[in-house]
Motif scaffolding. Structure first.
Motif: not given
Ligand code: AQP
Length: 348
Positions: A45-51, A84-91, A93-95, A142-147
């Protein structure tokens, strides 16, 4: 079956640390296992929510995602054998991260070292404790919660194996703890994911400061070797890399971190062990000759990746299609897991 998950942040162009720590293993995992003959299910995954846990410029972020996608393909990620996919296109992950947020103790995250070092990088704050006001006023949730988001990434696909660089081991351990805690609380749902760390160069260090890791977000481009650097730039970056005044080439990460880092890179580039690398360089007395040999090994290894990248950049439609297809396939699996989780928790 083994299920592999790993991610890369679209925060710049991938560098040699990303390649040796993670990407080289990603492509290796597409091959049948030497013992069982099995090919794992691979999710990359290209983890754009992490970015966005660090400030990003929207237009640059969008472009970086496409560039990273093309680079992954050029490194050998095969869409037939990997999703291979973009993270934010799979809702989901956040749920799933939200569900995990509701069971993960704050203290577990307080122990993580990455947010502390990132805070130091951006804010110059040296505070070490969560209760320190100077630190917490600048620290974003968000940064604190990254892991926790990272745990959700892996477990959404019920990942059993995670090819990562050494810098991610602490986060992976947290993911294992979260999996165990969820299972204990709501019944068995998730496997405990294991790290796959490369034998050599598991942590490639900065060329400028060989005591900190090579990273995309380092402001100095001379600190890293980008996979897209030309042979001339590679020569010049290696020539300027920090070493020491000691004669000869020896492996001693404590006393000679710069030389040892270059030796590690050399070994990994040529797929040989550190002992073999030391042996091969034993007769070299001048730093200049050593650096030339290291630069040569990098240029040779990157050449096929770079020509493939040029080919892919001429075909952006193909890269977009791979990402569309990946998002669709990832969503199918993610949907099943999140439904199972919602049911276990009592939301369905
Ligand atoms: N120096 C490294 N040596 C070995 N492996 C590394 N990885 C990253 N740096 C090294 C591995 O690469 C994968 C993707 O990680 P990332 O996207 O977080 O890479 P980064 O360069 O660390 O990115 P940033 O944006 O610059 O983040 P920070 O500020 O965290 O360094 C991971 O598997 C990682 O282990």
């Amino acid at each position: 079956a083994r299920r592999v998950f790993s991610g890369i942040q679209p925060t710049g162009t991938p560098h040699l640390g990303n390649y040796l720590g993670a990407l080289a293993n990603w492509t290796r995992l597409q091959e049948p296992d030497a013992v069982t003959g099995e090919i794992p299910l691979n999710y990359y995954s290209i983890v754009d929510l992490h970015a966005i846990t660090m400030p990003q410029k929207p237009a640059e972020l969008r472009q970086a995602k496409l560039d990273v996608a093309a680079t992954l393909l050029a490194c050998g990620i095969d869409p037939q054998r990997s999703v291979m996919f973009e993270q934010s296109r799979v809702g989901s992950h956040a749920e799933l991260a939200w569900i995990f947020n509701c069971i993960t103790p704050v203290g577990w995250l307080g122990r993580m070292t990455q947010w502390k070092s990132k805070m130091e990088k951006v804010g110059g704050s040296h505070a070490q404790s969560l209760t320190d006001e100077t630190l917490t006023s600048g620290l974003k949730m968000g940064l604190f919660d990254y892991p926790v988001l990272m745990a959700a990434d892996i477990l959404l696909y019920k990942g059993t194996h995670v090819p990562v660089g050494d810098d991610q081991i602490q986060h992976l351990e947290l993911a294992r703890d979260i999996a165990a805690l969820f299972n204990k609380t709501f019944g068995y749902t998730f496997p405990k994911p294991e790290a796959i760390v490369p034998p050599a160069a598991k942590r490639v260090m900065s060329l400028r400061d060989p005591t900190s890791k090579m990273s995309k977000s380092d402001p100095s481009d001379y600190s890293r070797l980008n996979l897209i650097d030309t042979p001339e730039i590679i020569q010049s970056k290696i020539a300027k890399a920090t070493t020491d005044g000691i004669r000869g080439v020896t492996y001693d990460p404590v006393e000679r971190p710069g030389v040892s880092n270059l030796l590690g890179i050399y070994a990994a580039m040529r797929d040989i062990s550190m002992e073999e690398a030391v042996k091969e360089c034993a007769d070299i007395t001048s730093t200049k000759d050593f650096k030339n040999r290291v630069a040569e090994s990098i240029i040779t290894r990157l050449q096929p990746i770079q020509s493939e990248l040029v080919r892919l950049q001429a075909d952006p439609g193909y890269v977009t299609k791979v990402l569309d297809d990946g998002a669709m396939r990832a969503n199918q699996v993610a949907h099943e897991t999140i439904e199972q989780v919602y049911k276990a928790v009592g939301l369905r």
